[in-house]
Write a protein that holds these residues in place. Structure first.
Motif, PDB file in Angstrom:
ATOM      1  N   SER B 112      85.156  61.591  68.869  1.00  9.52           N
ATOM      2  CA  SER B 112      86.443  61.882  69.501  1.00  9.52           C
ATOM      3  C   SER B 112      86.740  60.916  70.637  1.00  9.52           C
ATOM      4  CB  SER B 112      86.462  63.310  70.026  1.00  9.52           C
ATOM      5  OG  SER B 112      87.688  63.510  70.702  1.00  9.52           O
ATOM      6  N   PRO B 113      87.844  60.168  70.549  1.00  8.40           N
ATOM      7  CA  PRO B 113      88.222  59.247  71.619  1.00  8.40           C
ATOM      8  C   PRO B 113      89.112  59.916  72.662  1.00  8.40           C
ATOM      9  CG  PRO B 113      89.671  58.950  69.782  1.00  8.40           C
ATOM     10  CD  PRO B 113      88.759  60.085  69.413  1.00  8.40           C
ATOM     11  N   ASN B 114      89.472  61.177  72.477  1.00  8.45           N
ATOM     12  CA  ASN B 114      90.345  61.818  73.459  1.00  8.45           C
ATOM     13  C   ASN B 114      90.156  63.328  73.553  1.00  8.45           C
ATOM     14  OD1 ASN B 114      92.502  61.167  75.415  1.00  8.45           O
ATOM     15  ND2 ASN B 114      93.672  62.611  74.197  1.00  8.45           N
ATOM     16  N   ALA B 115      90.597  64.077  72.535  1.00  9.72           N
ATOM     17  CA  ALA B 115      90.619  65.530  72.674  1.00  9.72           C
ATOM     18  C   ALA B 115      89.210  66.094  72.827  1.00  9.72           C
ATOM     19  CB  ALA B 115      91.280  66.153  71.445  1.00  9.72           C
ATOM     20  N   GLY B 116      89.051  67.078  73.730  1.00  7.45           N
ATOM     21  CA  GLY B 116      87.753  67.734  73.915  1.00  7.45           C
ATOM     22  C   GLY B 116      87.905  69.229  74.114  1.00  7.45           C
ATOM     23  N   PRO B 117      88.480  69.940  73.102  1.00  7.01           N
ATOM     24  CA  PRO B 117      88.698  71.383  73.267  1.00  7.01           C
ATOM     25  C   PRO B 117      87.386  72.131  73.489  1.00  7.01           C
ATOM     26  CG  PRO B 117      89.028  70.735  70.980  1.00  7.01           C
ATOM     27  CD  PRO B 117      88.868  69.475  71.764  1.00  7.01           C
ATOM     28  N   SER B 118      87.452  73.203  74.294  1.00  4.57           N
ATOM     29  CA  SER B 118      86.222  73.887  74.689  1.00  4.57           C
ATOM     30  C   SER B 118      85.418  74.472  73.523  1.00  4.57           C
ATOM     31  CB  SER B 118      86.528  74.950  75.737  1.00  4.57           C
ATOM     32  OG  SER B 118      87.607  75.751  75.335  1.00  4.57           O
ATOM     33  N   PRO B 119      86.042  75.001  72.451  1.00  5.89           N
ATOM     34  CA  PRO B 119      85.211  75.547  71.366  1.00  5.89           C
ATOM     35  C   PRO B 119      84.233  74.519  70.784  1.00  5.89           C
ATOM     36  CG  PRO B 119      87.476  76.214  71.055  1.00  5.89           C
ATOM     37  CD  PRO B 119      87.472  75.223  72.185  1.00  5.89           C
TER      38      PRO B 119
END
Lengths: 306, 376
Positions: B112-119
């Motif tokens: 992932s180069p950007n998004a880092g959702p907590s789940p």
């Protein structure tokens, strides 16, 4: 919640409402007179904002930017009326929706092609920037007050145009009976182009005025377009007066609902949850308003009775 | 003799695909309102690939139009028909949540180069998922930490009403020790903040924290500057990246924002990156571009020692993170999310270009709050 805050929020609602009116006026005229659903109206708003940002950026003059916005949007409106829309007056609404949706894509990607993917800069002119103190100690941005003034002036101007001039008589006649005024010797195709250009110019002006306090970017017109449709449905399709009242109602409902509903929810919920659910319900406010108006008057507040 | 030649020929035919061709699928946003971010990630990524000089890496780039359904279609196509080894590129958390879990379960690696959702950092972590940017809460946590050091005790906080907005306010509150003068969830995509600004004015706050990415942030900052309120503002880098600062103009000057990267981080990799990015594309890189660049370099470093066809070895090579990051030190935590330093930056003007300057460290070697929930 102080009186000052309430008055300030009412001003905010009014300002939002008059800018919506500029969008909705064109949309309702075009639908009322030509029976055309123009989804690309939001693109004309974007064209106005980009033209203003480009010209204001190059010349340093906001006023020239506004002139450019009016001209560019009117020109784009005339162009799409002559090239695309003219072929669609007799077509079913579904074809019109399809064609004008295609125009949205063409305008969006065309704008990106010319200006790139990054938002443009458009600044409030120095003379109008900063807050002023109103009677009662309310600090309110001068630019937003100016927007309210311009919106009201244009509303009066449109009213005069439609009620007091020959063109206005033709427009009203066109709404009532297209074939008849064609038979009376009015050049209907020229009239249509004229109305379309007028609607486009108003949308472009709104885009330029609002662009100075928002972000001038590709796709900025679509959210406004949806609200403008809500406005004309509430006001009654084809009615300028309806568009004006509808726009103010939508502007005030949206602004005041967003501020006061969470406050009301706080009376019986803990603050964080009240904020969230209040905000969620408030964002439905204008659609609930539209539903209520349609139950009461199925053709809108000032729509023609069937 | 003939048999031997035949065998040799057969061997060379079979061997040919094994040495070459690593296939990378990039799904990112290249059209519509959020295109600036995707373009930056893509340009940063492709710059690193080009600089590596390797011609055996085949990158397939597709536009997700910021729509989850299209992103899912593209990932199915890339995995099942293009047979990519590695997927990357997604900008938005809601799209990542739609694509990543299914992809990594089909034994594809996702960087992932950007998004880092907590789940994906906690319970839903996966051995094939690596985040090279940050966990979503990180920059907001850093903003909270910075607000403490700046001496703020009463913040007014606002963010859009969607999952990343909730994460943002949660992250800020996790580290901020003062009180809250107000907490507002705005509409996603909202362009007019007059009502919120009036509430800030009436709230008696001593500082404002906001998370309003992209165009929302431009609108808010312009209107805030025009309102005459002079409370200090803090926010994550997303409203102050190189792509949008020019559109905000003077309204952003002096605002403090938190970021894991800036163009003045002093290391040779970063200096070379900023210079070559400018030379190649004619604009300053943003943090998104640096994330794309780091992602590609992580991938290249892993390819040096293993091939994706040997999944276990390749995973170990990724986990080692043996590459020169534009951020300086870089390591993965146990949940494959970065452990890194997050800086406080200030918006400044250089000539007629608006950009950021690092003014201090907000959080040192910071991990995330979800790593403990990850059972890999």
């Amino acid at each position: 919640m102080s009186a000052i805050l309430i008055i300030e929020q009412v001003l905010n609602g009014l300002q939002f409402g008059v800018m919506l009116f500029l969008m909705a006026a064109g949309l309702t005229l075009i639908f009322g007179v030509m029976g055309l659903i123009n989804l690309a109206h939001g693109s004309l708003y974007m064209v106005g904002a980009f033209a203003a940002a480009a010209v204001a950026g190059a010349t340093g003059s906001f006023l020239l930017g506004l002139v450019a916005a009016l001209a560019a949007a009117a020109l784009a409106g005339t162009l799409i009326e002559v090239v695309v829309i003219r072929r669609l007056y007799a077509a079913p609404h579904l074809d019109q929706v399809l064609a004008t949706f295609a125009l949205i894509l063409v305008f969006s990607e065309g704008t990106r092609w010319i200006f790139g993917s990054f938002p443009l800069f458009l600044e409030i002119p120095d003379a109008l920037s900063g807050p002023v103190t109103l009677p009662g100690g309310i600090e309110y941005p001068l630019y937003r007050l100016t927007l309210i003034g311009i919106g009201l002036a244009i509303a009066v101007g449109l009213w005069a145009l439609i009620e007091r001039t020959r063109i206005g008589i033709q427009i009203r006649a066109g709404e009532n009976d297209r074939e008849m005024i064609a038979a009376l010797g009015v050049d209907i195709s020229r009239l249509y182009t004229l109305i379309f250009a007028l609607g486009a110019a108003l949308a472009g002006l709104a885009g330029a005025l609002v662009g100075a306090i928002q972000s001038v970017q590709v796709g900025m017109g679509e959210p406004v377009l949806i609200l403008a449709f809500v406005v004309i449905v509430i006001g009654g399709i084809g009615s300028i007066r309806g568009a004006f009242i509808g726009a103010l109602l939508v502007g005030l409902t949206d602004t005041l609902g967003g501020v006061f509903l969470p406050e009301v929810f706080k009376l019986f919920m803990e603050p964080g949850a009240a904020q969230k659910s209040g905000a969620a319900i408030a964002s439905m406010g204008i659609y609930i308003l539209m539903g209520c108006v349609l139950v009461w008057r199925p053709t809108g507040l000032f729509g023609a009775r069937p | 003799m003939k048999k031997l030649l035949l065998a040799a020929a057969a061997a060379s035919i079979c061997a040919a695909p094994a040495v070459a061709e690593v296939k990378v699928g990039m799904i990112t946003t290249l059209s519509g309102g959020g295109a600036g971010l995707g373009i930056d990630v893509r340009d940063g990524f492709m710059l690193a690939i080009a600089q590596s000089g390797r011609d055996d890496i085949d990158v397939v780039i597709e536009d997700d139009q910021r729509k989850p359904d299209i992103a899912v279609q593209l990932s199915d196509k890339m995995i099942q028909s293009e047979r990519v080894d590695v997927l990357t590129g997604i900008i938005w958390s809601n799209l990542a949540m739609a694509v990543v879990p299914a992809a990594v379960n089909q034994d594809v690696f996702y960087l992932s180069p950007n998004a880092g959702p907590s789940p994906l950092a906690g319970k839903g972590c996966n051995k094939n998922y690596f985040n090279v940017a940050w966990q979503n809460d990180n920059l907001h946590e850093a903003a909270g930490a910075y607000a403490n050091t700046a001496g703020y005790t009463n913040s007014f906080i606002l963010a859009p009403n969607y999952p990343a907005g909730t994460d943002a306010l949660t992250g800020y509150k996790r580290f901020f020790e003062g009180d809250l003068a107000g907490e507002i969830y705005t509409k996603l995509g909202q362009t007019d903040y007059a009502a919120e600004i009036a509430q800030i004015r009436a709230s008696g706050a001593d500082s404002v924290f906001f998370f309003l990415p992209g165009g929302m942030g431009i609108s808010f900052l312009k209107q805030y500057a025009d309102s005459g309120i002079d409370l200090p503002v803090v926010g994550p880098a997303f409203s102050f990246d190189q792509g949008i600062l020019q559109a905000v103009g003077g309204a952003a000057l002096g605002v403090v924002n938190t970021s894991q990267w800036n163009k003045d981080i002093d290391n040779p990799t970063n200096a070379a990156f900023v210079e070559s990015f400018q030379a190649e594309y004619g604009r300053l890189p943003s943090l998104y571009a640096s994330q794309g660049f780091d992602t590609a370099n992580l991938l290249l470093s892993a390819l040096e020692s293993a091939s994706p066809s040997d999944a276990d070895a390749f995973r170990e090579a990724l986990r080692a993170a043996d590459f020169d990051s534009t951020r300086g030190d870089f390591a993965f935590g146990p949940n494959h999310h970065p452990i890194q330093t997050i800086y406080a930056r200030e918006v400044i003007q250089e000539g007629d270009v608006f950009t950021n300057k690092i003014i201090g460290t907000a959080l040192e070697n910071h991990s995330d709050a979800y790593a403990a929930d990850c059972k890999m």
